[in-house]
Design a protein around this motif. Structure first.
Motif, mmCIF file in Angstrom:
data_model
loop_
_atom_site.group_PDB
_atom_site.id
_atom_site.type_symbol
_atom_site.label_atom_id
_atom_site.label_comp_id
_atom_site.label_asym_id
_atom_site.label_seq_id
_atom_site.Cartn_x
_atom_site.Cartn_y
_atom_site.Cartn_z
ATOM 1 N N HIS A 27 3.785 1.657 -4.953
ATOM 2 C CA HIS A 27 2.997 0.428 -4.808
ATOM 3 C C HIS A 27 3.876 -0.824 -4.860
ATOM 4 C CE1 HIS A 27 3.364 1.351 -9.081
ATOM 5 N NE2 HIS A 27 3.251 0.059 -9.324
ATOM 6 N N MET A 28 5.184 -0.634 -4.931
ATOM 7 C CA MET A 28 6.130 -1.755 -5.031
ATOM 8 C C MET A 28 7.101 -1.669 -3.860
ATOM 9 S SD MET A 28 8.491 -2.456 -8.392
ATOM 10 C CE MET A 28 8.971 -4.089 -8.898
ATOM 11 N N ASP A 29 7.364 -2.804 -3.191
ATOM 12 C CA ASP A 29 8.265 -2.729 -2.035
ATOM 13 C C ASP A 29 9.671 -2.336 -2.490
ATOM 14 O OD1 ASP A 29 10.183 -5.030 -2.191
ATOM 15 O OD2 ASP A 29 8.383 -6.244 -2.054
ATOM 16 N N ILE A 30 10.434 -1.763 -1.574
ATOM 17 C CA ILE A 30 11.689 -1.103 -1.936
ATOM 18 C C ILE A 30 12.711 -2.085 -2.516
ATOM 19 C CG2 ILE A 30 12.675 -1.278 0.376
ATOM 20 C CD1 ILE A 30 13.053 1.670 -2.113
ATOM 21 N N GLU A 31 12.769 -3.310 -1.995
ATOM 22 C CA GLU A 31 13.725 -4.278 -2.527
ATOM 23 C C GLU A 31 13.385 -4.639 -3.973
ATOM 24 O OE1 GLU A 31 16.506 -5.109 -1.149
ATOM 25 O OE2 GLU A 31 16.011 -3.911 0.616
ATOM 26 N N ALA A 32 12.100 -4.790 -4.252
ATOM 27 C CA ALA A 32 11.678 -5.096 -5.619
ATOM 28 C C ALA A 32 11.942 -3.914 -6.545
ATOM 29 C CB ALA A 32 10.198 -5.475 -5.638
ATOM 30 N N GLN A 33 11.763 -2.697 -6.040
ATOM 31 C CA GLN A 33 12.084 -1.505 -6.831
ATOM 32 C C GLN A 33 13.547 -1.543 -7.276
ATOM 33 O OE1 GLN A 33 11.092 2.403 -5.264
ATOM 34 N NE2 GLN A 33 9.336 1.596 -4.141
ATOM 35 N N ARG A 34 14.413 -1.838 -6.324
ATOM 36 C CA ARG A 34 15.852 -1.809 -6.623
ATOM 37 C C ARG A 34 16.246 -2.944 -7.566
ATOM 38 N NH1 ARG A 34 16.980 -0.393 -0.279
ATOM 39 N NH2 ARG A 34 16.785 1.883 -0.498
ATOM 40 N N ASP A 35 15.642 -4.116 -7.365
ATOM 41 C CA ASP A 35 15.910 -5.228 -8.273
ATOM 42 C C ASP A 35 15.478 -4.874 -9.695
ATOM 43 O OD1 ASP A 35 16.913 -6.710 -6.177
ATOM 44 O OD2 ASP A 35 15.083 -7.897 -5.891
ATOM 45 N N TYR B 278 -0.732 9.821 -3.355
ATOM 46 C CA TYR B 278 -0.040 9.023 -4.365
ATOM 47 C C TYR B 278 -0.833 8.844 -5.661
ATOM 48 C CZ TYR B 278 2.445 5.086 -6.498
ATOM 49 O OH TYR B 278 3.127 4.271 -7.364
ATOM 50 N N GLN B 279 -2.128 8.606 -5.556
ATOM 51 C CA GLN B 279 -2.918 8.322 -6.748
ATOM 52 C C GLN B 279 -3.074 9.534 -7.659
ATOM 53 O OE1 GLN B 279 -3.761 5.308 -7.647
ATOM 54 N NE2 GLN B 279 -2.911 4.467 -5.759
ATOM 55 N N GLN B 280 -2.907 10.735 -7.123
ATOM 56 C CA GLN B 280 -3.082 11.951 -7.924
ATOM 57 C C GLN B 280 -1.752 12.614 -8.293
ATOM 58 O OE1 GLN B 280 -4.898 11.679 -4.795
ATOM 59 N NE2 GLN B 280 -6.438 10.596 -5.993
ATOM 60 N N CYS B 281 -0.814 12.636 -7.366
ATOM 61 C CA CYS B 281 0.435 13.368 -7.561
ATOM 62 C C CYS B 281 1.310 12.682 -8.606
ATOM 63 C CB CYS B 281 1.185 13.470 -6.235
ATOM 64 S SG CYS B 281 2.754 14.345 -6.335
ATOM 65 N N GLY B 282 1.988 13.476 -9.420
ATOM 66 C CA GLY B 282 2.860 12.924 -10.443
ATOM 67 C C GLY B 282 4.301 12.794 -10.017
ATOM 68 N N ASP C 275 20.539 4.203 -6.404
ATOM 69 C CA ASP C 275 19.117 4.452 -6.131
ATOM 70 C C ASP C 275 18.934 5.879 -5.620
ATOM 71 O OD1 ASP C 275 16.450 3.893 -6.094
ATOM 72 O OD2 ASP C 275 16.472 2.819 -4.198
ATOM 73 N N MET C 276 19.101 6.820 -6.552
ATOM 74 C CA MET C 276 19.028 8.246 -6.228
ATOM 75 C C MET C 276 17.598 8.696 -5.939
ATOM 76 S SD MET C 276 21.176 10.958 -6.129
ATOM 77 C CE MET C 276 22.536 10.699 -7.277
ATOM 78 N N PHE C 277 16.617 7.993 -6.526
ATOM 79 C CA PHE C 277 15.227 8.443 -6.445
ATOM 80 C C PHE C 277 14.288 7.305 -6.035
ATOM 81 C CE2 PHE C 277 17.508 10.476 -9.990
ATOM 82 C CZ PHE C 277 17.532 11.797 -9.558
ATOM 83 N N PRO C 278 14.373 6.792 -4.799
ATOM 84 C CA PRO C 278 13.443 5.748 -4.366
ATOM 85 C C PRO C 278 11.989 6.200 -4.505
ATOM 86 C CG PRO C 278 15.237 5.972 -2.792
ATOM 87 C CD PRO C 278 15.374 7.113 -3.753
ATOM 88 N N GLN C 279 11.118 5.230 -4.715
ATOM 89 C CA GLN C 279 9.668 5.411 -4.910
ATOM 90 C C GLN C 279 9.316 5.938 -6.296
ATOM 91 O OE1 GLN C 279 8.452 3.910 -2.449
ATOM 92 N NE2 GLN C 279 10.131 4.190 -1.003
ATOM 93 N N THR C 280 10.311 6.126 -7.153
ATOM 94 C CA THR C 280 10.072 6.544 -8.532
ATOM 95 C C THR C 280 10.780 5.570 -9.472
ATOM 96 O OG1 THR C 280 12.008 7.913 -9.060
ATOM 97 C CG2 THR C 280 10.321 8.909 -7.646
ATOM 98 N N HIS C 281 10.416 5.634 -10.779
ATOM 99 C CA HIS C 281 11.060 4.748 -11.755
ATOM 100 C C HIS C 281 12.431 5.256 -12.194
ATOM 101 C CE1 HIS C 281 9.478 7.776 -14.643
ATOM 102 N NE2 HIS C 281 10.522 7.422 -15.365
ATOM 103 N N ASN D 200 0.848 -1.190 0.000
ATOM 104 C CA ASN D 200 0.000 0.000 0.000
ATOM 105 C C ASN D 200 0.884 1.241 0.000
ATOM 106 O OD1 ASN D 200 -2.471 -1.420 0.129
ATOM 107 N ND2 ASN D 200 -2.248 -1.676 2.347
ATOM 108 N N ALA D 201 0.575 2.174 -0.875
ATOM 109 C CA ALA D 201 1.366 3.402 -0.956
ATOM 110 C C ALA D 201 1.275 4.167 0.360
ATOM 111 C CB ALA D 201 0.871 4.271 -2.101
ATOM 112 N N GLN D 202 2.408 4.665 0.816
ATOM 113 C CA GLN D 202 2.453 5.395 2.084
ATOM 114 C C GLN D 202 1.863 6.788 1.968
ATOM 115 O OE1 GLN D 202 6.041 5.009 4.516
ATOM 116 N NE2 GLN D 202 6.179 7.232 4.663
ATOM 117 N N CYS D 203 2.024 7.428 0.812
ATOM 118 C CA CYS D 203 1.618 8.822 0.650
ATOM 119 C C CYS D 203 0.119 8.932 0.360
ATOM 120 C CB CYS D 203 2.406 9.458 -0.498
ATOM 121 S SG CYS D 203 1.913 11.151 -0.873
#
Length: 460
Positions: free
Chosen positions: A96-104, A86-90, A443-449, A80-83
């Motif tokens: 929506h993805m856990d941090i380890e999976a983001q980094r992988d 999240y659903q509106q902000c760009g 990983d300069m920008f966690p929570q983003t692509h 679940n998104a913490q913010c």
């Protein structure tokens, strides 16, 4: 008989019925990838391994885009998104993805792009990723303003995804906590100003010498508004500046030196400037409003240290730093007794970089202004060098690398915020006889692509 114009339907924008799609992977922009009727379908917000309900919103010959309606079978790494915004902000798109999976995902996306567009990357080339805090890592942000004529209120927030609309926010969980805490009181303050209908963006910065805010104004402030701003800055122990239509910056309030840094960082007009240290505190880097600096202070420190380790500068070597900004890499490189040359395309940042060299007593460091996408054949600084560092914007450094044969560096460190342009430019280096030795994801920008990467090339 009268004929009336009837627009032809736009086939690329036709909406489909809702579909059940199985997502197999993510693209390098963080969108889920599925297949439907022989086409690749991109589904933002969907994760690998998920079955989702989606609707095609745009169809091309070889691919389609879809809107996610429901996750029918969630992936194990969905969270679940913490913010609350999240659903509106760009601003963020992978909460929506856990941090380890983001980094992988980022590591895989980087190596896949390099292997597809430049060179096959094997495990011996991949360095350990540089990771840090997943929340409250941003030391700087620009918030947009919008005056709502119906409600007579000023909204302060970030742009909505793929829109110019403003999402009014109360907090931001990727911003440094002191900056996030300023959003709500700043919104209340700005709505008290007589000038609230003419205000522009608000830039917030957390630096080593205090908090800074820069308010964009389109008309001169009235004395009453200035006083409200000054009182607010004083109560929040914050340096406050305003920037006018001519991009001129004026200081309204500076924190007294006994509560800020004793070594006051100021420009020629006496305005205190934010600063951060590099090379284990050996140098200070100061920057002005509008100057580019990396937003993640911790990852930036470690990135600079790694770049220097890879370059291994030696006394009397000639090192060229292209797209040098205000000296983020040049200043610490110059502490290694090498002869360092920094080149930047933005005149204001060149001026600040020169001032930073003077302030740090670095006499073996020089800066030049140049359009690095233009003809450089007459550039006084261009010639044989020992080592090269590049830190370009998203467009990459393709044009600059056309002069590689004239420079002939033994080593090249390429810092990139766009792995696609890094992969493209790597082809130029490989064609010129260089070999990829190390590839690193930061990983300069966690929570983003967004993916920051750094690559080391050496001449064969």
């Amino acid at each position: 008989m009268a004929q009336f114009f009837k627009a032809k339907p736009n086939k690329t924008k036709q909406l489909s019925a809702k579909l059940s799609l199985t997502v197999t992977q993510l693209d390098h922009l963080g969108a889920g990838i599925a297949q439907h009727n022989g086409k690749v379908v991109f589904v933002p917000g969907a994760l690998p391994g998920e079955t989702v309900t989606a609707q095609l919103t745009e169809q091309k010959k070889k691919y389609a885009k879809a809107k996610l309606f429901k996750v029918d079978k969630p992936a194990p790494h969905r969270v679940n998104a913490q913010c609350p915004h999240y659903q509106q902000c760009g601003g963020c798109d992978l909460q929506h993805m856990d941090i380890e999976a983001q980094r992988d995902h980022k590591q895989l996306a980087l190596t896949n792009l390099m292997s597809k567009l430049a060179i096959n990357v094997d495990s011996t080339m991949v360095a350990d990723a540089v990771i840090g805090e997943e929340w409250h890592y941003r030391r700087r942000a620009r918030l947009a303003t919008l005056f709502d004529k119906k409600t007579k209120t000023l909204q302060l927030g970030f742009r909505a995804a793929n829109s110019s609309d403003i999402v009014q926010i109360k907090q931001c969980d990727v911003l440094a906590k002191p900056l996030s805490a300023l959003i709500t009181p700043f919104t209340e303050l700005l709505n008290q100003l007589q000038a609230k209908t003419t205000l522009g963006h608000l830039e917030l910065t957390e630096a080593e010498n205090g908090l800074f805010a820069v308010l964009r104004i389109t008309k001169a402030l009235k004395p009453a508004d200035e006083q409200l701003l000054i009182d607010f800055a004083a109560s929040h122990n914050m340096n406050l500046l305003v920037q006018d239509n001519d991009s001129q910056v004026h200081g309204l309030y500076s924190v007294p030196s006994n509560t800020a840094s004793d070594d006051t960082a100021s420009d020629q007009a006496g305005i205190e400037l934010p600063q951060y240290s590099l090379a284990d505190g050996q140098v200070d880097c100061r920057f002005s409003p509008g100057n580019f600096v990396q937003v993640n202070a911790d990852i930036n420190q470690r990135m600079v240290a790694q770049a220097i380790e890879w370059l291994a500068p030696q006394a009397n070597e000639r090192i060229l730093d292209l797209f040098c900004g205000v000296g983020n890499f040049s200043l610490p490189l110059a502490t290694k007794a090498a002869d360092v040359i920094g080149v930047e395309g933005v005149p204001e940042m060149v001026a600040q970089a020169k001032q930073n060299a003077l302030d740090n007593n670095l006499t073996n460091l020089s800066f030049f202004h140049a359009d690095l996408s233009a003809d450089l054949s007459e550039a006084s600084w261009l010639g044989r060098i020992d080592k090269l560092l590049l830190d370009p914007a998203r467009a990459g450094a393709y044009e600059s690398l056309q002069w590689l044969s004239k420079m002939k560096p033994k080593k090249v460190v390429y810092v990139s915020c766009n792995p696609a342009s890094l992969a493209r430019d790597s082809q130029v280096l490989i064609e010129q006889g260089y070999k990829l030795k190390q590839l690193m994801m930061l990983d300069m920008f966690p929570q983003t692509h967004h993916i920051e990467a750094m690559a080391l090339f050496e001449i064969k």
